[in-house]
Structures are given as C-alpha cells and as structure tokens.
Design an enzyme around this catalytic site. Structure first.
Site, PDB file in Angstrom:
ATOM      1  N   GLY A 200       0.795  -1.224   0.000  1.00  0.00           N
ATOM      2  CA  GLY A 200       0.000   0.000   0.000  1.00  0.00           C
ATOM      3  C   GLY A 200       0.818   1.261   0.000  1.00  0.00           C
ATOM      4  O   GLY A 200       1.932   1.295  -0.502  1.00  0.00           O
ATOM      5  N   ASP A 225      -5.551  -7.738  -7.310  1.00  0.00           N
ATOM      6  CA  ASP A 225      -5.274  -7.537  -5.885  1.00  0.00           C
ATOM      7  C   ASP A 225      -4.039  -6.656  -5.732  1.00  0.00           C
ATOM      8  O   ASP A 225      -2.942  -7.037  -6.148  1.00  0.00           O
ATOM      9  CB  ASP A 225      -5.032  -8.881  -5.200  1.00  0.00           C
ATOM     10  N   LEU A 226      -4.202  -5.521  -5.098  1.00  0.00           N
ATOM     11  CA  LEU A 226      -3.143  -4.534  -4.980  1.00  0.00           C
ATOM     12  C   LEU A 226      -1.869  -5.123  -4.369  1.00  0.00           C
ATOM     13  O   LEU A 226      -1.895  -5.654  -3.253  1.00  0.00           O
ATOM     14  CB  LEU A 226      -3.637  -3.361  -4.112  1.00  0.00           C
ATOM     15  N   ASP A 227      -0.763  -5.020  -5.094  1.00  0.00           N
ATOM     16  CA  ASP A 227       0.556  -5.435  -4.607  1.00  0.00           C
ATOM     17  C   ASP A 227       0.631  -6.926  -4.282  1.00  0.00           C
ATOM     18  O   ASP A 227       1.497  -7.356  -3.507  1.00  0.00           O
ATOM     19  CB  ASP A 227       0.975  -4.615  -3.371  1.00  0.00           C
ATOM     20  N   GLN A 228      -0.282  -7.708  -4.853  1.00  0.00           N
ATOM     21  CA  GLN A 228      -0.307  -9.137  -4.536  1.00  0.00           C
ATOM     22  C   GLN A 228       0.059 -10.011  -5.733  1.00  0.00           C
ATOM     23  O   GLN A 228       0.034 -11.237  -5.622  1.00  0.00           O
ATOM     24  CB  GLN A 228      -1.717  -9.552  -4.058  1.00  0.00           C
TER      25      GLN A 228
END
Lengths: 282, 282, 282, 282
Positions: A200, A225-228
């Site tokens: 994040g 999925d953010l940063d995943q």
C-alpha cells in the site's frame, strides 16, 4: 535468429527427451535449456532456446508443430516466441522520473531492445523530460468520477500503438479490474518495498516506523489484488537508524530502477513463466 | 578498562559539549563517540566509550556523577556500563541446534565474551549436544495447562544463575507476558523471516508460497506482541524458483546464526539503544 | 543553511569537547557529529554539521575563527564548507552513456544538487545524448602525440567553467600526472571491477576468465597511479557460470551507475575525508 | 536413491536428446537436468539427476552403459555417482576453530551427510574441541625440514581412513605438490579474502591497508599454485572506516564459515564441474 519455447505441464517421465528430440531431428541447435520440477506440486517447467538457421520447420508452421508435439503432456502454459520480434512497451508515470529515465537510458544504450511508442501520465510534469527523448507524451489526468472514461481512453491509446506490455514506472494510480481485463496483456509494476512487507501507500515511511534494518523494492505482474501479483524480482539495501525517511526514499530509488529494469528485461526476453501466484524466472 | 554511557533525551543544543567536557576535565579519553538526532521526533541519542585509566572519578561514584550531569537534559534512557563486567546469558532452545552451536562456538573461540551458566529446552533432544560443552542443561517441557508453573520454574533457574540476558535460539514456545514482566531483563529472539513479512508459524513455507525472491532472518527484543518487538539486525539471501521449502530452511539457517549472533554481540557490548519500538545500533 | 567542518589530526583527549563547546557557545546547534579514531595510526577524524541560523560568528569570519580554534590540534586536514554553495561538476565520458544518463537523471530529479556546466568526451558519439539535456558538449579527441596539448585545452575549459570536481563517467583515457597537478582539484573515477582485483583494461573479461562468483565496481579518487587511488565506494553482485562476458558487462553497468553516483553524492555533501590512500566516508 | 551424471564435452547438437532418451527408455525419471554451453569455448556441460526406483539397468552395469552412450561425444569429464554413497571427509585445521565447529555442527544437525573419520592439525590446541565430538584428532606438527616425512604420514592416515575429500578449514600450512599428486583426490580450501584480491598471508590486514569498503571470503579447489585454484563460492560483507583489522577478522569469520560449508555441500552433492581453472556449480 532463435526460437524460445516456454511450457508448463504436469510432470511425468520423458518430457525433456521428447522436446529435445524434436529440436534435434529438425536440425535445431539448443543454446539454452532450463527445466525445473516443482516436486511438491508435481509441475514441470521448461524454457528452451534454439537456433533457427538450419531448422527444417518454417516459422509459419512452427506453432502448430509445437502444439501437436506437446499436446499429450497437457500443457497449462505454452508460448513460442522469436527473438527478432521487437516488443512494444508503454510506460506509465506520475511525477517521479527516476525509473522512466533509467528505462529510456537502457533503451538508448541498446540494453533494452524494445520500442516505446508512448508514455502516459496522470500529471503533466514529466512532459518535458519525455519529449526530449522524442516519444509521444499523453497526459491523462484521472479523478474518481472520470476514471472509467479515462481508462477507456488509455486503452485506445495502447491499442492504436499496438502495445504488448505496460510498465508502471512509479505510476501512482491503481488500474481498475476492468482496465486489466480489457487490456488482457501483461502489466509490470514496481512497488517500493520488500513485498509482502509494507503493502500500500508510503512504504518507506512504514519501513522507517517499523525500524527495519533493510529496505527493498519489488517488481511484479499487476493483478486485481493490490501489490499481490506474482513477484518477478526483488532487491534490498541495508539502512540504519541514521537514515531518515528521505534517505530511505533516496536509497530506495536506486533499488527501484534496477528491480524494474531487470523485470522488464526478463519479460521481453521470454524468461518468465507465471504459475499460480508465483514466477519461474529462467 | 572502559566506561560506556548510553543516553537518550529530547534534543537541544549543548548536550555533546556537556558530555565531552565532563569526560575531558576528568581526564578520560574518548575512544568512540556516536551521536544521532532523530530530527523528526526531536530525540537525541548518544553512546560514548572512554578509557578509565587516568579517570578522576572512581567507579563507585561514577553513576551518581553521571546522573547529576545529565539530569538537566531529562534523559528518557540512561545507562552506564563497564567493559570488564562479563554478562551472564541463558540460551533457550527446542530441537534445532544450529544457533546454539554457533553461539557456543563463538564463546569458545573468544568472540563472545560472556558466561553461559545454563541452557533451557522444552525438549530433551539437545541434552547431549549441550553437555559436551560442560554446560548445565535443563529440560522444562511445557504444556498449555502447565505453562504458568513451568515458567515459574524457569524464572527460578534464571534468578539462581544471575542471568542478565535470555537468548531464544530457535525456542519454539511463546514466553507469556507474566514471564517477561517477572524476568524484567532483555530477551532476544531470532525469527526466521524478514520481518514484518511472515510473522508467526512456518515463515519459510509462507515465503515459498508467496514466491519471494529473497528470504531473511530478523533478531529482535521480545515484547508481549509476537514478532513485533524492536528489530536489532536483519540479513537476507537470494533464492529462486529452484529452491524448495527445504532449501529455504537450509539457506535460512545460515542467516539465523549470523543475525542472532550479531544481535547478542551488539547487546553485550552495550551498543543498542531502544526507543519506542525501534533500535539505534551504534 | 548549515556549516560543515571536516578535520583530521593526531588523536588526544579533549578535541570533541573543544569543537562542540565552540559551536555551543556561539549558539550553533549540531545536527550531525561523527568522529572516528584510527587507534592503530592514532589519528582523529571528525565531521560536524551545524545550523547557522542563530550562529554568532558571521560567515566571512568563520574560517579564521575555526583555524584559530583547531590550531593547537595541528590538523593535517581541515575544511569548512557551507551547504548553500552549489558545486560545479564536469563529466568526462567516452562512448558508454549509462553513467552519464544516470548522473544527469539524478541532477534533473533533484537528488544531486550540482551544476554541470560542461561535458567533455574524446569521442563525438554522445553529443546528441548530451545536447538534449541542454549542456555544452566538448569533443576533445586525444592521440598520444597530441595528449599534452589536448589536456591543456581541457584544463582551460575547466578553468573557464569554474569547475570544482571532475567525474570520469567511463572515460577511457588516462589523465596525465601533469593534468592532475594543474587541475589540482578532485577527480572521481568509476572502475568496473572490485578493486584491487582486476586493475587495468577489460576487467569483466579478466573476471570471467578467473571464474569469480561475484563482480564489483569501485569509485575512487584519481591519483597518478592507475586504479590505485583512495576507494570511496564499492558494490558487488553475484554472477554464475551462466553469465557470459556480455552478461557481466550488463550486470556491471548497474553497479557502476550506483557506485559512481554515491561517490559523487558523498563528495558534494562534504562527507569524505581522505587520509593516506584511504577514505573515511561519514 | 538417485544417480547423478556430470559430463563435459565439445558442444554439438543432440547431446541432451541422447542423454534424456537414454534415461527415459530405461524408465528413469529425471528430477534435475541442468545444462550449460560456454558459447565462447564451445563446451557443453550437463548435470542430470534421476530416480533409480524403476530403472532398468542395475547399478553394477550402469557405469559402462553410460560410458558407451557418451563415447561419441568425446567427454573431457565424466562422472557417475549415487546419492546413497556417504563421502568420507578429513578436516585439516590449525588454531582457529570457527570453520571446524561450523562444519561439525552441520554434520551433527544433518545438513552435511558425510563421515568425518579424522581431523588433522599442525598444532595441538584444538584437540579438546575435536575430541568432544568423538572424532580422532591427529597432531602432525610440520617444520620445513620434516615436511616431506610428515606429509607422508598424513597421506597414510588419509589412505587408512579411506578419505574422499580433504577440507582445509583455516589450515595454515601449504600442501606440497607432492602431497597433492599422491593424494590425487579433491582438496577444498577457504581463503579469507575476495580472490583474486589479497592473495597470500594476512589478507584482512591487506584489505584494511587498501581501504576497501567490502571484504570477502573464497572457497576453491587447491592446486599447486597458491590461492589460484578454481573458485567454488564467494561471499562478501560491507565494512567501513570504523572497522579495525580485528573487526574485519570478526566479520570475515562469518563469511568463511558459510563459504566453506557451501563449497563442501556442493561438492558432496556432486554439483560441481571443474574445467580449466573455473567451476560450473549447478
């Protein structure tokens, strides 16, 4: 000129024999062969690169020949590429120029042999930096209420330019699931932390506050999925209590540049295989 | 023989001048002076080490002399130590012996100049390994229902042995808040991940499943929050898709040994200052 | 605005007290104080940075005040600098542009707060790269028989531009002793090996042939002895048998950029003290 | 149980196909296949590991079957090993015990699955350290005039114990060419510098005096040329002007332990191929 075959399938005896025989009997010469078996998941991965000079199968027939060959192995991923196909890469930026400069420098120095037909930014501040490289710069500001329309415009720009890959070089906007689905081609991001730590916003401040002794940067394929998404490359550097947040940002920029550039390099050389949420980088 | 002063207080002009004057006019010679200001938090940190050979203040009067000196600065942390005080360290283990061996090897080789009066384990399997070093081994098995009583027994053992520091060298039990409060001295742990990534159980498997390209180990002071205490040292090593969980464990052991040993070394040399949830390691 | 004092002298008690008192009684506030004693050589080193906002001594009188203060310590090196003096840096290049681009990118991004009044090259091929940054480019080809005259021309260019520092960013010519003596200001070079290994030409090939598992890059001050000057910064990266000489060159470029940039950064922030053939980098 | 084939020969098309066919048609299942081509030298390298459970050729006939198979490729190196053959390793030491302890700890923890039938030292001081592990300790002091005779005695000890590999774990004597020729099996050494920098005596002092910012350790096969043999593994660590020679020694010990242990691990797992003066470490 060379062909590059990447494949992933359930493991069983004889796959390497079959692939190498096929190339040998058609008079190809293998330059690199890397195979890997995930013994826990029982999955076989291979990347084979061979010279096409005396190869008996012509390029237009090769894809179907390879598909016929590997069909019995039930591949879950299969890709055949040729090293003379120059890829078209769009770079998305916001206001920091270090990754952008670094990538353009690598293109200009010949290390990254790609075309960069356009650069997109949600701000206008890097226009001058970009235009001195002679590359079209598109300012596409994005507000919550305009996001869908603006992303639509971006997709048109990418389609017109025939882009194969989008690189987010410190682009401070989240691409919507709709954008990713419509684009349907790979997007590589640089995240300025050692993922999965500090997902994040403002990871250098998070790192400073947690008091870590090492910071990192991570390049990964973008998923919804953010940063995943699947991690491609990571690098770290030691820091100490003497480093303020500003110092972490400065040290981190050096990591970000290298980590992003190496991810792009591996991608355009067809060296990455994604499976599940992980990568094999040959 | 040397004295080591560590201090932490609100920053303001003149602190270094006051401290260095005090040592100079009492004929001490400063060997190391490290100071640091966290400009964001406006906190001053210092560690000063000076030779006591011609020092005018005798050891028994030094602590109060120093306290008088620094009182105006309202220190939030103050410690005065002497380099000839050998510290007494208890090591807690479970079944893996690599960190234990490494620490005992460093003691025997003279690198770690501490006393190890006892070793505690919740299993009996390392008894032979320990006893060949001539160190008392205490098997204290712990079950949920016996935990309070058993920890009470451990506290007695530590008190009898006059222990200054507990080192958890891959001890697979969580020390209760009651234990930590009663012991009231530092406890250093080695966690086999690059914190804050992969808190809790089986971090190498977590790392494998996330597909990270680098793994790490972290030593930290133990607090009541699991794996959340102030970080002392971290190290990392590159891994690849070729590494199974078992390989990560093997590579990780090499990190764990060094990271834990360096944390203990810095601690017993009075080089660490804890503030908030972070450390300054001079 | 801040003042930075760097000093080196024979060690003896009381130096820090004297320096910190001086600053304190003149109402300066120390932001950073780093001192170091080489106990083998009995040499004291210090770097002190303090805020000038309320300082009682005005800038024009400060140098002589400091000289008077430290005279009793018989300093072998003494330097007083102010953080608002922007330094003027000339960059020398040959045909590789990666270090050049990297430095100019850092200037444009604000990380390196220096002026670059000119770039000199013994070839003409990077003219276009340079001119798009709006910086004058001087092509000064050098042949053995013309070297003295051409270096004379370079010295004139440097003098006219008021250059404080020359950075050799992969400049493939050896500066003559006469040049170094006439210029009489610092010159920083990047050598593409982990010195002292692989001095001289083609270090990546030397590294390949020796079969090392790690390669490096080294920035150093230039002296009359080739690749023997005081080392400022070094970085390394792992390589393997899979890496050809060409791969080593590619990986090495990433090291060269960072190592050179950090050396320049430390230099222009007055963080380096040279003594003998070594550096203290605070 | 598995077989491991290592081979090196002039490169030409079809080698992988031939090898993988052989294993497949005899019902072996390849677990690892690594191949590498040195395109400059036109040399092919491979390491193949396969499961023997259903393999049609019995162990006693396998060597000749493999030799027949690869004869047309004119291998310059060929080795067939089985993973159930436990190797016998002699360790030579002098007075420092850190590498010794580290290796014995790895044996006791199960990481290094070898027999250590004897330890040889030119001094007597580590006898107690060794004997507590229950391993015979042989004190063989060596003076210039007795060297030939004493080495003869060492060779007898090695022959009696059926030793496959000698590990020099900080053994401060040079093995004579006569010893190496008579022993005729591999010898692995740890050199406490980043070779080829700082060959010979006291490399940490050499490193200190050169003012390097990074120090290293190197494990290599011993040849008749001091510190010039094929490099197996190298590791480095950052140091600074704050580190005295004694600190470099302390940091270096941590490198030496890991670098030597990894070299031994790779060797006993048949992962190393020597060619010319270099290694391929699969």
């Amino acid at each position: 000129m060379r062909a590059v075959l990447r494949m992933c399938c359930p493991d069983r005896p004889g796959i390497v024999a079959e692939l190498s025989n096929f190339i040998f009997r058609n008079r190809g010469n293998i330059v690199h062969l890397d195979q890997h078996v995930d013994t826990e998941a029982n999955v076989f991965f291979a990347r084979i690169e061979w010279m096409l000079k005396s190869f008996l199968i012509r390029r237009e027939g090769m894809r179907s020949a390879v598909e016929d060959l590997v069909r019995p192995f039930e591949p879950t991923f299969l890709s055949l590429d040729f090293t003379d196909q120059k890829q078209r890469v769009a770079i998305f930026v916001t206001k920091e120029n270090h990754c952008l400069y670094d990538l353009l420098g690598r293109c200009s120095g010949g290390e990254l042999d790609v075309e960069v037909p356009l650069i997109v930014s949600n701000r206008d501040s890097l226009r001058h930096d970009v235009e001195k490289f002679g590359i079209p710069f598109h300012h596409v500001p994005i507000e919550p209420e305009t996001k869908a329309a603006k992303e639509g415009h971006e997709l048109e720009l990418l389609a017109e330019a025939g882009v194969d890959l989008v690189v987010l070089a410190r682009y401070m906007q989240i691409l919507s699931p709709a954008f990713l689905q419509s684009f349907a081609k790979p997007v590589i991001n640089i995240h300025h932390s050692f993922l999965p730590a500090f997902v994040g916003a403002d990871p250098y401040r998070q790192a400073f506050e947690r008091g870590v002794k090492i910071i990192g940067a991570t390049s990964h394929y973008v998923t919804e999925d953010l940063d995943q998404g699947p991690i491609i490359e990571q690098r770290v550097v030691r820091v100490s209590h003497r480093d303020s947040v500003k110092d972490l940002v400065r040290h981190g920029r050096d990591l970000e540049k290298v980590v992003l550039a190496r991810a792009v390099w591996h991608h355009v050389h067809h060296r990455i295989l994604v499976y599940g949420n992980k990568t094999v980088v040959f």
